[in-house]
Design a protein around this motif. Structure first.
Motif, PDB file in Angstrom:
ATOM      1  N   GLN A  31       0.786  -1.226   0.000  1.00 34.99           N
ATOM      2  CA  GLN A  31       0.000   0.000   0.000  1.00 34.99           C
ATOM      3  C   GLN A  31       0.821   1.281   0.000  1.00 34.99           C
ATOM      4  OE1 GLN A  31      -2.238  -1.878   3.469  1.00 34.99           O
ATOM      5  NE2 GLN A  31      -3.825  -0.604   2.585  1.00 34.99           N
ATOM      6  N   SER A  32       1.997   1.244   0.564  1.00 35.12           N
ATOM      7  CA  SER A  32       2.772   2.480   0.580  1.00 35.12           C
ATOM      8  C   SER A  32       4.239   2.176   0.366  1.00 35.12           C
ATOM      9  CB  SER A  32       2.553   3.243   1.887  1.00 35.12           C
ATOM     10  OG  SER A  32       2.921   2.444   2.985  1.00 35.12           O
ATOM     11  N   PHE A  34       8.391   3.874   0.086  1.00 35.75           N
ATOM     12  CA  PHE A  34       9.288   4.925   0.546  1.00 35.75           C
ATOM     13  C   PHE A  34      10.695   4.660   0.030  1.00 35.75           C
ATOM     14  CE2 PHE A  34       6.217   6.291   3.739  1.00 35.75           C
ATOM     15  CZ  PHE A  34       5.538   5.127   4.050  1.00 35.75           C
ATOM     16  N   SER A  49       8.566   9.771   0.389  1.00 35.57           N
ATOM     17  CA  SER A  49       7.509   8.807   0.098  1.00 35.57           C
ATOM     18  C   SER A  49       7.333   8.742  -1.411  1.00 35.57           C
ATOM     19  CB  SER A  49       6.204   9.236   0.749  1.00 35.57           C
ATOM     20  OG  SER A  49       6.364   9.367   2.139  1.00 35.57           O
ATOM     21  N   ASN A  91       5.374  -1.100   2.313  1.00 37.45           N
ATOM     22  CA  ASN A  91       4.558  -1.331   3.495  1.00 37.45           C
ATOM     23  C   ASN A  91       3.179  -1.821   3.084  1.00 37.45           C
ATOM     24  OD1 ASN A  91       3.077  -1.157   5.900  1.00 37.45           O
ATOM     25  ND2 ASN A  91       4.346   0.511   6.635  1.00 37.45           N
ATOM     26  N   GLY A  93       0.173  -2.664   5.250  1.00 39.00           N
ATOM     27  CA  GLY A  93      -0.496  -2.805   6.533  1.00 39.00           C
ATOM     28  C   GLY A  93       0.528  -2.912   7.645  1.00 39.00           C
ATOM     29  N   PHE A  94       0.536  -4.014   8.360  1.00 38.06           N
ATOM     30  CA  PHE A  94       1.445  -4.153   9.485  1.00 38.06           C
ATOM     31  C   PHE A  94       2.828  -4.638   9.080  1.00 38.06           C
ATOM     32  CE2 PHE A  94      -1.294  -3.096  12.855  1.00 38.06           C
ATOM     33  CZ  PHE A  94      -2.560  -3.536  12.518  1.00 38.06           C
ATOM     34  N   LYS A  95       3.006  -4.894   7.807  1.00 38.85           N
ATOM     35  CA  LYS A  95       4.270  -5.494   7.407  1.00 38.85           C
ATOM     36  C   LYS A  95       5.091  -4.483   6.618  1.00 38.85           C
ATOM     37  CE  LYS A  95       6.006  -9.961   5.969  1.00 38.85           C
ATOM     38  NZ  LYS A  95       6.717 -10.179   7.230  1.00 38.85           N
ATOM     39  N   THR A  96       6.257  -4.165   7.145  1.00 42.37           N
ATOM     40  CA  THR A  96       7.183  -3.266   6.461  1.00 42.37           C
ATOM     41  C   THR A  96       8.370  -4.078   5.989  1.00 42.37           C
ATOM     42  OG1 THR A  96       6.540  -1.437   7.876  1.00 42.37           O
ATOM     43  CG2 THR A  96       8.633  -1.247   6.716  1.00 42.37           C
ATOM     44  N   PHE A  98      11.999  -3.974   3.943  1.00 41.75           N
ATOM     45  CA  PHE A  98      13.087  -3.182   3.392  1.00 41.75           C
ATOM     46  C   PHE A  98      13.797  -3.978   2.307  1.00 41.75           C
ATOM     47  CE2 PHE A  98      13.992   0.502   6.169  1.00 41.75           C
ATOM     48  CZ  PHE A  98      13.035   0.298   7.145  1.00 41.75           C
ATOM     49  N   GLY A  99      14.205  -3.277   1.261  1.00 42.06           N
ATOM     50  CA  GLY A  99      15.146  -3.871   0.331  1.00 42.06           C
ATOM     51  C   GLY A  99      16.540  -3.863   0.947  1.00 42.06           C
TER      52      GLY A  99
ATOM     53  N   TYR B  35      14.102  -3.695  14.821  1.00 38.82           N
ATOM     54  CA  TYR B  35      14.665  -4.308  13.627  1.00 38.82           C
ATOM     55  C   TYR B  35      16.055  -4.839  13.946  1.00 38.82           C
ATOM     56  CZ  TYR B  35      11.225  -1.880  10.654  1.00 38.82           C
ATOM     57  OH  TYR B  35      10.082  -1.423  10.053  1.00 38.82           O
ATOM     58  N   ALA B  42      19.319  -5.832   4.543  1.00 37.91           N
ATOM     59  CA  ALA B  42      18.182  -4.977   4.861  1.00 37.91           C
ATOM     60  C   ALA B  42      17.838  -5.103   6.332  1.00 37.91           C
ATOM     61  CB  ALA B  42      16.982  -5.397   4.017  1.00 37.91           C
ATOM     62  N   PRO B  43      17.336  -4.046   6.931  1.00 41.13           N
ATOM     63  CA  PRO B  43      16.771  -4.191   8.283  1.00 41.13           C
ATOM     64  C   PRO B  43      15.635  -5.206   8.247  1.00 41.13           C
ATOM     65  CG  PRO B  43      17.010  -1.872   7.697  1.00 41.13           C
ATOM     66  CD  PRO B  43      17.253  -2.666   6.449  1.00 41.13           C
ATOM     67  N   LEU B  45      12.451  -6.753  10.329  1.00 44.89           N
ATOM     68  CA  LEU B  45      11.546  -6.493  11.438  1.00 44.89           C
ATOM     69  C   LEU B  45      11.456  -7.722  12.340  1.00 44.89           C
ATOM     70  CD1 LEU B  45       9.507  -4.498  12.728  1.00 44.89           C
ATOM     71  CD2 LEU B  45       7.749  -5.570  11.299  1.00 44.89           C
ATOM     72  N   HIS B  48       6.753  -5.598  16.709  1.00 41.88           N
ATOM     73  CA  HIS B  48       6.377  -4.222  16.993  1.00 41.88           C
ATOM     74  C   HIS B  48       5.270  -4.204  18.029  1.00 41.88           C
ATOM     75  CE1 HIS B  48       3.117  -4.949  14.027  1.00 41.88           C
ATOM     76  NE2 HIS B  48       2.483  -3.955  14.636  1.00 41.88           N
ATOM     77  N   GLU B  57       6.849 -11.067  14.547  1.00 40.55           N
ATOM     78  CA  GLU B  57       6.975 -11.609  13.192  1.00 40.55           C
ATOM     79  C   GLU B  57       7.135 -13.125  13.289  1.00 40.55           C
ATOM     80  OE1 GLU B  57       6.804  -9.737  10.163  1.00 40.55           O
ATOM     81  OE2 GLU B  57       5.959  -8.446  11.723  1.00 40.55           O
ATOM     82  N   SER B  97       0.170   2.518  12.865  1.00 41.94           N
ATOM     83  CA  SER B  97       0.757   1.472  12.037  1.00 41.94           C
ATOM     84  C   SER B  97       0.126   1.459  10.654  1.00 41.94           C
ATOM     85  CB  SER B  97       0.585   0.097  12.696  1.00 41.94           C
ATOM     86  OG  SER B  97      -0.777  -0.174  12.900  1.00 41.94           O
ATOM     87  N   PRO B  99      -0.263   2.046   6.771  1.00 39.85           N
ATOM     88  CA  PRO B  99       0.794   1.874   5.767  1.00 39.85           C
ATOM     89  C   PRO B  99       1.496   3.165   5.370  1.00 39.85           C
ATOM     90  CG  PRO B  99      -1.134   0.615   5.157  1.00 39.85           C
ATOM     91  CD  PRO B  99      -1.532   1.424   6.347  1.00 39.85           C
ATOM     92  N   GLU B 100       0.757   4.265   5.353  1.00 38.91           N
ATOM     93  CA  GLU B 100       1.369   5.505   4.868  1.00 38.91           C
ATOM     94  C   GLU B 100       2.226   6.197   5.923  1.00 38.91           C
ATOM     95  OE1 GLU B 100      -1.810   4.873   5.213  1.00 38.91           O
ATOM     96  OE2 GLU B 100      -2.872   6.499   6.236  1.00 38.91           O
ATOM     97  N   GLN B 103       8.320   5.874   9.419  1.00 39.59           N
ATOM     98  CA  GLN B 103       8.957   5.435  10.650  1.00 39.59           C
ATOM     99  C   GLN B 103      10.183   6.290  10.935  1.00 39.59           C
ATOM    100  OE1 GLN B 103       9.545   1.161  10.788  1.00 39.59           O
ATOM    101  NE2 GLN B 103       7.618   0.788   9.724  1.00 39.59           N
TER     102      GLN B 103
END
Lengths: 108, 114
Positions: A31-32, A34, A49, A91, A93-96, A98-99, B35, B42-43, B45, B48, B57, B97, B99-100, B103
């Motif tokens: 959904q999002s 960055f 963003s 991102n 939802g609750f899952k972020t 990272f590459g 993280y 990559a970091p 997770l 949280h 997780e 939390s 998505p948009e 952090q």
């Protein structure tokens, strides 16, 4: 396949060059999006963003293509201070996620 | 002024000796994240907290635990550190939390396991 994949890098460019980073993601429900910047041995910091309409912040332009599940970052007129690792972040939802990051070295 | 603070910045522990890393925030954010980041990776997770609700997780080892006694503080406990747990541990916060939400990261604690 990794959930978020980035160009392997490193990119070595001269000052003033234009450089582009690519990122693909596997979860179509994401959904999002960055771009973060991370300097060596420092924490990630938000760069910008990424929106479907594309967005620009000075020398930095980010693009999102949801159909292709692809994100890009363009840096124009590179500065020495742009040298860092650029992390693509997705991102859903609750899952972020990272590459792994792409390293950029800008040389004088 | 620092908004997300992590202590200590560097931590050395012995194999199998429990260690606690701490994070505090002055942003009054609802969500706090931990993280793990290994060199050139990559970091990742670990878990949280949304307020007091803990979200682990699926692939976080049982060796890693967390506590959030109040809004401002969050702790990462490593019960029996192994050599493979040597990494940078990053704490982050966000308002929600959603998505948009972006952090905000602390400076990290670099853990060395001997």
């Amino acid at each position: 396949r990794k959930e978020v994949e980035q160009d392997p890098g490193p990119f070595n460019v001269p000052e003033g060059a234009t450089v582009a980073f690519n990122c693909t993601y596997s979860n179509s429900a994401s959904q999002s999006f960055f771009w973060y910047r991370q300097d060596c041995r420092k924490e990630p910091k938000l760069l910008m963003s990424v929106y479907s309409s594309g967005n620009e912040d000075g020398r930095f332009t980010a693009q999102l293509n949801r159909a292709s599940q692809y994100i890009s970052l363009l840096i124009r007129d590179s500065k020495l201070s742009d040298s860092a690792t650029y992390l693509c972040v997705v991102n859903g939802g609750f899952k972020t996620i990272f590459g792994a990051g792409t390293r950029l070295f800008v040389k004088a | 002024d620092a908004m997300v603070i992590q202590n200590p910045r560097y931590q050395v522990t012995q194999f199998g000796k429990p260690v606690t890393l701490s994070c505090s925030q002055t942003l009054n954010h609802n969500v706090m994240y931990w993280y793990q980041q290994k060199s050139s990776q990559a970091p990742k997770l670990l878990f949280h907290y949304y307020d007091k609700d803990f979200n682990n997780e699926a692939d976080t080892p049982d060796n890693f635990q967390s506590r959030r006694p109040n809004t401002s503080f969050c702790f990462l406990d490593i019960r029996s550190p192994g050599l493979g747990d040597a990494a940078m541990y990053l704490c982050a916060t966000s308002i929600y939390s959603a998505p948009e939400e972006t952090q905000y990261f602390g400076p990290g604690t670099r853990l060395l396991v001997l």
